[in-house]
Write an enzyme that holds these catalytic residues in place. Structure first.
Site, PDB file in Angstrom:
ATOM      1  N   CYS A  66      -4.025  -2.151  -2.802  1.00  0.00           N
ATOM      2  CA  CYS A  66      -5.407  -1.663  -2.657  1.00  0.00           C
ATOM      3  C   CYS A  66      -5.707  -0.489  -3.569  1.00  0.00           C
ATOM      4  CB  CYS A  66      -5.671  -1.294  -1.205  1.00  0.00           C
ATOM      5  SG  CYS A  66      -4.605   0.042  -0.638  1.00  0.00           S
ATOM      6  N   ASP A 101       0.874  -1.182   0.000  1.00  0.00           N
ATOM      7  CA  ASP A 101       0.000   0.000   0.000  1.00  0.00           C
ATOM      8  C   ASP A 101       0.911   1.231   0.000  1.00  0.00           C
ATOM      9  OD1 ASP A 101      -2.142   1.768   0.258  1.00  0.00           O
ATOM     10  OD2 ASP A 101      -2.365   1.473   2.411  1.00  0.00           O
ATOM     11  N   ARG A 151     -14.076  -4.739  -5.077  1.00  0.00           N
ATOM     12  CA  ARG A 151     -14.649  -3.788  -4.116  1.00  0.00           C
ATOM     13  C   ARG A 151     -16.154  -3.639  -4.345  1.00  0.00           C
ATOM     14  NH1 ARG A 151     -11.794  -0.006  -1.380  1.00  0.00           N
ATOM     15  NH2 ARG A 151     -13.897   0.299  -0.543  1.00  0.00           N
TER      16      ARG A 151
HETATM   17  N1   CP Z   1      -8.697   1.332  -2.151  1.00  0.00           N
HETATM   18  C1   CP Z   1      -9.493   2.382  -1.896  1.00  0.00           C
HETATM   19  O1   CP Z   1     -10.177   2.459  -0.878  1.00  0.00           O
HETATM   20  O2   CP Z   1      -9.478   3.331  -2.868  1.00  0.00           O
HETATM   21  P1   CP Z   1     -10.164   4.777  -2.794  1.00  0.00           P
HETATM   22  O3   CP Z   1      -9.362   5.599  -1.831  1.00  0.00           O
HETATM   23  O4   CP Z   1     -10.080   5.295  -4.205  1.00  0.00           O
HETATM   24  O5   CP Z   1     -11.578   4.613  -2.329  1.00  0.00           O
HETATM   25  N1  NVA Z   2      -3.496   3.657   3.406  1.00  0.00           N
HETATM   26  C1  NVA Z   2      -4.157   4.427   2.387  1.00  0.00           C
HETATM   27  C2  NVA Z   2      -5.250   3.625   1.766  1.00  0.00           C
HETATM   28  C3  NVA Z   2      -6.022   4.316   0.671  1.00  0.00           C
HETATM   29  C4  NVA Z   2      -7.131   3.463   0.137  1.00  0.00           C
HETATM   30  C5  NVA Z   2      -4.707   5.713   2.989  1.00  0.00           C
HETATM   31  O1  NVA Z   2      -5.238   5.659   4.109  1.00  0.00           O
HETATM   32  O2  NVA Z   2      -4.606   6.748   2.351  1.00  0.00           O
END
Ligand code: CP
Ligand code: NVA
Length: 314
Positions: A273, A233, A301
């Site tokens: 993600c 991530d 998702r």
């Molecule tokens: N992975 C995820 O939650 O992406 P977004 O921030 O685009 O919703």
């Molecule tokens: N760890 C990231 C995830 C985004 C979907 C955030 O919190 O920005």
């Protein structure tokens, strides 16, 4: 499609740990079914006349769009509300907001900073509250991750997963779902970026019950050897932008690149993600390569959110 089970009606999904291993599996099974039904273009009016609120304090592509599309595909109506437009931003309490919105809406998804805000909504609302990401967790993402892993390997039990990088919200929820479903997860994170020790400790108990395994290491190269799933991530999550330079420096050895993928199992897949910062936590050749299931993961998702709504909304 068989009837939707009633056992989760009215329940919230504020964190992965809200649902038992059987309930999580029920959601994954239903998400698989909904994916098939969508491919057949079958119309499913599971939410006729229902309106679902989507309250956001942070930007989003996947969570917002998959939610709006998913609600529409189930025959309901989505109401996107930036939190700044609510009286919440002028001091109306979370409690009063939850009580009032429960009179209008059939469920609420919230993306915010503090996990406590989602918890407080859930404590006072009489409708299901779904966490669309907090600084501490991202349970819908974890469901989509598990769905993607199960699609590829046919099972979750015993599948080895290595999470690389920042021990953040996504890491916490992945660790929890891995622990509840019998996966073997190693989180490789540097000192100063380790997951919350309380989450880690309680995941150890879950893993003992499921036959899974959770480990925490600092050596990224060692952690990927033989692993079937490499997951990463962003290094700078939403709200951490002022700390970006330090994070880039400290997390550099944890990049998901071709060398690490080469050390993993021959059938290993790469997950993220999204959104990705290409060249930081993941290289372009891995993200766009033939081992990447990232785009399926993003699509999933939609299916998991529809499953969560179908299971929880009365
Ligand atoms: N992975 C995820 O939650 O992406 P977004 O921030 O685009 O919703
Ligand atoms: N760890 C990231 C995830 C985004 C979907 C955030 O919190 O920005």
């Amino acid at each position: 499609m068989a009837g939707v089970p009633e056992t989760l009606k009215g329940r919230s999904f504020t964190r992965v740990a809200d649902w038992s291993p059987d309930e999580l599996r029920m959601a994954l099974d239903l998400a698989d079914e909904l994916k098939v039904e969508r491919a057949r273009r079958r119309e499913l009016r599971i939410l006729p006349g229902r309106t679902v609120g989507l309250i956001f304090r942070k930007p989003s592509t996947r969570t917002r769009i998959s939610s709006e599309v998913g609600i529409a595909e189930l025959g309901g109506m989505a109401l996107y509300v930036p939190a700044a437009d609510l009286q919440l931003s002028r001091g109306e309490s979370t409690r009063d907001t939850a009580l009032v919105l429960s009179r209008f809406l059939s469920a609420i998804l919230i993306r915010t900073f503090e996990q406590a805000e989602v918890d407080e909504f859930a404590a006072h609302a009489s409708i299901p509250i779904v966490n669309g990401l907090t600084d501490a967790s991202h349970p819908l993402q974890a469901l989509a991750d598990a769905m993607t892993i199960r699609e590829r390997f046919g099972t979750l039990e015993g599948i080895s997963v290595t999470y690389l990088g920042d021990g953040n919200n996504v890491c916490h929820s992945l660790m929890r779902i891995a622990a509840r479903t019998g996966m073997r997860l190693v989180a490789a994170c540097p000192e100063g970026y380790l997951p919350d020790p309380h989450v880690f400790e309680s995941c150890l108990a879950d893993a003992a019950a499921s036959g899974g395994r959770i480990d925490l290491v600092t050596d990224a190269r060692e952690a990927v050897v033989g692993s079937q799933v490499l997951y990463t991530d962003v290094w700078t999550s939403m709200g951490q932008e002022s700390d970006r330079e330090r994070r880039l420096r400290d997390l550099d050895p944890y990049r998901l690149d071709a060398e690490k993928l080469g050390l993993a199992a021959p059938d290993a897949i790469a997950l993220h993600c999204l959104p990705a910062h290409v060249g930081e936590e993941i290289t372009a050749d891995v993200l766009y390569g033939d081992r990447s299931l990232v785009w399926d993961q993003a699509e999933n998702r939609l299916h998991v959110y529809k499953a969560v709504l179908a299971l929880t909304v009365r």
